[in-house]
Design a protein around this motif. Structure first.
Motif, PDB file in Angstrom:
ATOM      1  N   GLN A 129      -8.216  10.732  -9.623  1.00  0.00           N
ATOM      2  CA  GLN A 129      -8.801   9.503  -9.111  1.00  0.00           C
ATOM      3  C   GLN A 129      -8.021   8.978  -7.915  1.00  0.00           C
ATOM      4  O   GLN A 129      -8.596   8.454  -6.966  1.00  0.00           O
ATOM      5  N   ARG A 130      -6.697   9.110  -7.965  1.00  0.00           N
ATOM      6  CA  ARG A 130      -5.887   8.630  -6.853  1.00  0.00           C
ATOM      7  C   ARG A 130      -6.158   9.438  -5.586  1.00  0.00           C
ATOM      8  O   ARG A 130      -6.284   8.895  -4.492  1.00  0.00           O
ATOM      9  N   ARG A 131      -6.303  10.740  -5.736  1.00  0.00           N
ATOM     10  CA  ARG A 131      -6.570  11.583  -4.566  1.00  0.00           C
ATOM     11  C   ARG A 131      -7.930  11.248  -3.959  1.00  0.00           C
ATOM     12  O   ARG A 131      -8.145  11.385  -2.762  1.00  0.00           O
ATOM     13  N   ALA A 132      -8.847  10.786  -4.807  1.00  0.00           N
ATOM     14  CA  ALA A 132     -10.174  10.425  -4.324  1.00  0.00           C
ATOM     15  C   ALA A 132     -10.216   9.001  -3.816  1.00  0.00           C
ATOM     16  O   ALA A 132     -11.241   8.522  -3.382  1.00  0.00           O
ATOM     17  N   CYS A 157       0.831  -1.203   0.000  1.00  0.00           N
ATOM     18  CA  CYS A 157       0.000   0.000   0.000  1.00  0.00           C
ATOM     19  C   CYS A 157       0.866   1.254   0.000  1.00  0.00           C
ATOM     20  O   CYS A 157       1.786   1.388   0.821  1.00  0.00           O
ATOM     21  N   ASP A 158       0.558   2.174  -0.916  1.00  0.00           N
ATOM     22  CA  ASP A 158       1.221   3.468  -0.966  1.00  0.00           C
ATOM     23  C   ASP A 158       0.148   4.546  -0.930  1.00  0.00           C
ATOM     24  O   ASP A 158      -0.821   4.494  -1.698  1.00  0.00           O
ATOM     25  N   LEU A 159       0.298   5.514  -0.020  1.00  0.00           N
ATOM     26  CA  LEU A 159      -0.716   6.555   0.111  1.00  0.00           C
ATOM     27  C   LEU A 159      -0.608   7.565  -1.027  1.00  0.00           C
ATOM     28  O   LEU A 159       0.485   7.911  -1.477  1.00  0.00           O
ATOM     29  N   ASP A 160      -1.741   8.034  -1.481  1.00  0.00           N
ATOM     30  CA  ASP A 160      -1.812   9.039  -2.543  1.00  0.00           C
ATOM     31  C   ASP A 160      -2.199  10.383  -1.929  1.00  0.00           C
ATOM     32  O   ASP A 160      -3.180  10.490  -1.188  1.00  0.00           O
ATOM     33  N   GLY A 161      -1.421  11.429  -2.248  1.00  0.00           N
ATOM     34  CA  GLY A 161      -1.717  12.761  -1.736  1.00  0.00           C
ATOM     35  C   GLY A 161      -1.115  13.048  -0.376  1.00  0.00           C
ATOM     36  O   GLY A 161      -1.381  14.110   0.200  1.00  0.00           O
ATOM     37  N   PHE A 162      -0.291  12.151   0.136  1.00  0.00           N
ATOM     38  CA  PHE A 162       0.263  12.363   1.473  1.00  0.00           C
ATOM     39  C   PHE A 162       1.319  13.471   1.481  1.00  0.00           C
ATOM     40  O   PHE A 162       1.376  14.284   2.414  1.00  0.00           O
ATOM     41  N   ALA A 214      -5.230   5.716  -1.592  1.00  0.00           N
ATOM     42  CA  ALA A 214      -4.269   4.627  -1.449  1.00  0.00           C
ATOM     43  C   ALA A 214      -4.275   3.769  -2.702  1.00  0.00           C
ATOM     44  O   ALA A 214      -5.322   3.525  -3.300  1.00  0.00           O
ATOM     45  N   SER A 215      -3.077   3.351  -3.095  1.00  0.00           N
ATOM     46  CA  SER A 215      -2.923   2.406  -4.197  1.00  0.00           C
ATOM     47  C   SER A 215      -2.402   1.095  -3.617  1.00  0.00           C
ATOM     48  O   SER A 215      -1.508   1.095  -2.765  1.00  0.00           O
ATOM     49  N   PHE A 216      -2.978  -0.019  -4.100  1.00  0.00           N
ATOM     50  CA  PHE A 216      -2.609  -1.335  -3.587  1.00  0.00           C
ATOM     51  C   PHE A 216      -2.095  -2.223  -4.716  1.00  0.00           C
ATOM     52  O   PHE A 216      -2.621  -2.192  -5.835  1.00  0.00           O
ATOM     53  N   GLY A 217      -1.082  -2.998  -4.408  1.00  0.00           N
ATOM     54  CA  GLY A 217      -0.617  -4.044  -5.300  1.00  0.00           C
ATOM     55  C   GLY A 217      -0.584  -5.359  -4.544  1.00  0.00           C
ATOM     56  O   GLY A 217      -0.224  -5.393  -3.358  1.00  0.00           O
ATOM     57  N   ILE A 218      -0.977  -6.443  -5.198  1.00  0.00           N
ATOM     58  CA  ILE A 218      -1.077  -7.741  -4.537  1.00  0.00           C
ATOM     59  C   ILE A 218      -0.005  -8.676  -5.078  1.00  0.00           C
ATOM     60  O   ILE A 218       0.076  -8.920  -6.284  1.00  0.00           O
ATOM     61  N   ILE A 275      -9.585   3.931   4.066  1.00  0.00           N
ATOM     62  CA  ILE A 275      -8.618   5.019   4.160  1.00  0.00           C
ATOM     63  C   ILE A 275      -9.184   6.339   3.627  1.00  0.00           C
ATOM     64  O   ILE A 275      -8.831   7.424   4.105  1.00  0.00           O
ATOM     65  N   ILE A 276     -10.099   6.278   2.657  1.00  0.00           N
ATOM     66  CA  ILE A 276     -10.594   7.463   1.963  1.00  0.00           C
ATOM     67  C   ILE A 276     -11.261   8.508   2.871  1.00  0.00           C
ATOM     68  O   ILE A 276     -11.035   9.703   2.694  1.00  0.00           O
ATOM     69  N   PRO A 277     -12.115   8.129   3.833  1.00  0.00           N
ATOM     70  CA  PRO A 277     -12.855   9.147   4.598  1.00  0.00           C
ATOM     71  C   PRO A 277     -11.945  10.193   5.209  1.00  0.00           C
ATOM     72  O   PRO A 277     -10.779   9.924   5.534  1.00  0.00           O
ATOM     73  N   PRO A 278     -12.451  11.436   5.363  1.00  0.00           N
ATOM     74  CA  PRO A 278     -11.632  12.529   5.900  1.00  0.00           C
ATOM     75  C   PRO A 278     -11.025  12.188   7.259  1.00  0.00           C
ATOM     76  O   PRO A 278     -11.617  11.472   8.069  1.00  0.00           O
TER      77      PRO A 278
END
Length: 338
Positions: A334-337, A215-220, A299-303, A284-287
């Protein structure tokens, strides 16, 4: 006094009855480690105290071993300090999650080297058994003497003048039989039993595997730059909490560093792993509310899938690469959302 038990009550117990169930194997291996061990003994109130054991066989030339002398030392304070230091070394100081080294260790413990290829970051082979039969008892026929150098667990059994007799059954006592007059013994199952990790080969619901979600956070970074590291740290702590609440009790959530996390989850099929990634992303999305301000991260996820013959780093790299593919497939908005 140490265990809060009167002497009369202590005499009704076998020594093994007082040992924490998770430390029984440590007790069994005591002779192989020079007659010393650190384990937990049960207090009368149900709690446990860490102690150091040193044992030696008292024998005479004619009859051999007569009894075992055990020195018990209270090491509760030292052990608590050691465990605290070990926890700090294996856990992230900000979030309290396991760190990258601990995640690799847990992952490596599930991976073995397949024939022809060593597992570079795994320990040197599984730990098997408790030594040879001679390491438990050097029997010389019925009631035979036990070698003081290899007295093993037999030394903990009471001597009745003719033969060693067995204690009451141990917790979960399958695989343990008392020493008898014939010298026959039954040993516990090998500690090194290993079930191979095999990645699922398709989308079939019947195939399960050991999944690693990277998991990598987007917009952090924008939050860190605008509001400062205090706010960024608070975001990481909240994300860690949300990830932990979104997984099963036996799953591992780790912080790899910066704004990167990983989840180690066993027994999942491909569809279940995808569903877990979606649920965690949505969690993770909610404020996140910090000191009167409200911020959001995506958040972006890779499996990735773990398989014996792979190293922990290879598994993590595979999941990391899939995460970047997933990240690039969505626009920045889209990533920020999320």
């Amino acid at each position: 006094r140490l265990l809060g038990r009167p002497a009369a009550a202590m005499r009704r117990y076998s020594f093994s009855d007082l040992v924490h169930p998770d430390d029984i194997n440590t007790l069994m291996r005591t002779s192989a480690e020079g007659g010393r061990a650190e384990l937990r003994l049960a207090r009368r109130d149900g709690s446990y105290v860490w102690v150091s054991l040193r044992n030696s066989v008292v024998a005479d030339a004619a009859d051999g071993p007569r009894f075992l002398l055990i020195h018990v030392e209270d090491i509760e304070e030292r052990k608590r300090h050691e465990l605290q230091l070990a926890h700090r070394a294996s856990h992230d100081s900000l979030t309290g999650l396991p760190n990258a080294a601990e995640l690799r260790a847990r992952l490596s413990s599930r991976l073995c080297a397949l024939p022809g290829r060593p597992a570079a970051d795994a320990e040197a082979g599984p730990v098997h058994g408790y030594g040879t039969a001679d390491g438990f008892r050097d029997a010389a026929g019925p009631g035979g003497a036990t070698d003081a150098a290899t007295h093993g667990f037999g030394g903990f059994l009471p001597w009745d003048g003719e033969q060693l007799t067995g204690p009451p059954p141990l917790p979960g006592g399958a695989g343990y039989l008392p020493f008898g007059g014939t010298g026959a013994t039954s040993y516990p199952p090998e500690a090194g039993h290993h079930e191979h990790a095999v990645p699922p080969t398709g989308d079939g619901s019947g195939e399960k595997g050991l999944a690693v979600l990277y998991c990598d956070l987007d917009g952090f970074k924008a939050i860190n730059d605008r509001y400062g590291h205090h706010c960024g740290d608070a975001v990481l702590i909240e994300v860690a909490r949300r990830l932990t609440e979104g997984v099963r009790e036996d799953d591992t959530v780790a912080r790899l560093g910066g704004d990167e996390f990983a989840v180690l989850a066993d027994g999942l099929g491909p569809a279940e792993a995808e569903d877990l990634a979606v649920r965690l992303r949505n969690a993770i999305i909610p404020p996140i509310h910090i000191d009167g301000i409200s911020v959001r991260v995506g958040a972006s996820f890779g499996i990735g899938w773990a398989g014996c013959g792979m190293t922990a780093d290879e598994v993590l790299h595979s999941a990391d690469q899939r995460m970047y593919v997933e990240k690039r497939s969505r626009s920045k908005g889209q990533r920020r959302a999320g």
